[in-house]
Write an enzyme that holds these catalytic residues in place. Sequence first.
Site: not given
Lengths: 308, 213
Positions: A177, A185, A190, A194, A220
């Site tokens: 994680d 973000n 965002h 990505d 994630e």
Amino acid sequence: MHEYRQIFETINLGLVTLDRDLKVTGWNRWMELHSGISAADVVGCQVCETFPDLSRSSFLRIVKGVLSFGNYASYSQKLHKFLFPMRNPHGSHGQLPQMQQNCTVGPLRNEQREIVGVYITVQDVTDFVIYEEKLATMAKTDGLTGIYNRRYLDQRLQEELERSRRHGNSVSILLLDIDHFKKINDTYGHLSGDYALRGFAAELRKNLRSIDILGRYGGEEFCCILPETPLDQAHSLAERCRAQIAATPLCCIDRQLTVTASIGVAGQLPDDTADSLIRRADYALYQAKHLGRNRVCCLTAPREMVDA
Amino acid sequence: MKDPARELTELEQDALQEIMNIGFGSAAADLAEIINLHVILSVPHIAVLESHEVINFINQEIPDTTDMSMITQFFSGKLNGGSFLVFPHGEGRKLLKIFDGEMSLIGDNYDIDLLEKETLVEIGNIIIGACVGKIAEMLGDVVTYAPPRFFGQDQIHETLHSVVQSSDSFAILFKTVFDFEQYNVSGYLFLVSQYSIMPWLKQAIAEFLGPHA
């Protein structure tokens, strides 16, 4: 008959007729076009001499069957790829050099209804094969990161557990994680998030072996199935990934971001199901987060799990 | 009320049994000789049944089709109808060995269920061709075939129902059990025909019996 002849020559399908000695008696324009061999050159020749590949037993079995039983036989792309070796005439030539074919074979009878030969139809299914491959890839890929998706991970984990039960080599898994991903973000947008996910997946892949199965588990969170890997090896692999991630800035549009990861490791126990194994890895991941992130936690026995 | 035109007499039934025995025997011999496929075909069972009885009969023979694969092929001639080759699911895999040495072409990224299906279609239609062709031949007929179709598991009952029900209310059913010796695979072959062939069939049987009758 004249009309049938026109159809024979102009249909978008390869048509070949053979006599009982497998000499070519008919070869339509489609076949001329795709094989580069004219009817004049091939008619009267033994088809297996012109195309040595056709002496494969599967083709001969079908033709002999049709000559004896008069049945309608199929020679499918799925099993044989193609019958007549011919160049793939489409743009996909680089990907698949040979035209993929579905063929059928049926009897030709004379006035007395005796079987005097066979006809073969050759259908070009290269496009379908390409679409099929594309769909099969899409069905197991995560669109954003290009690694496997959740669906495929679930399926493979099941298979690997079964395989290991048969062969006795243990499977381990990593659950990873990205730490404080929400901040990326929220701070950079965002799109940057990505890019970070993509960069993270790429960086991980560099540190894994080719047999390892890496997929995006959700958000994630990533999961890696390590076949034939005992827990201690999985642990050092996880540690290497963690260190590498922390040391490698990821390119996110106009800036470089360094992220860290928390990793939970679990090794297979005799009675493990996919669920119980994942649950332990998830618990280890929770511990790694709890102990301050950017670390690897390893869980061997289920009893180490206390209600969180 | 029984309609004699809709029934086979005992003699006709025996004769048909005989025709099937000889036909299947020679089909098996040809399969072995011509394509090196060794199949044992059991003595066929023949029955003239109404359509719902056909379904019951097949249900009895194969109570659970949830784990079966079926190849169907329709044929037409004076003898016309459908043939149904039913295998336990997974058995077809063993037949993949037939393609030994050619499997390298396929590569490793294949779906075993798909290959099983294609193998059953390819091998199944030869068996159907041999069996149906021989019987037709002995009855003085030549049949042509529609392309074979594959049905898996839950599609089987539905398909059988729709076929048997759409054909005219009576059916002549032939059932045989076959065994591929080399591959340890066995399954059932059913042939279902319509009542409409009865006049021709009676005559063809009479011709087969010839002076003995």
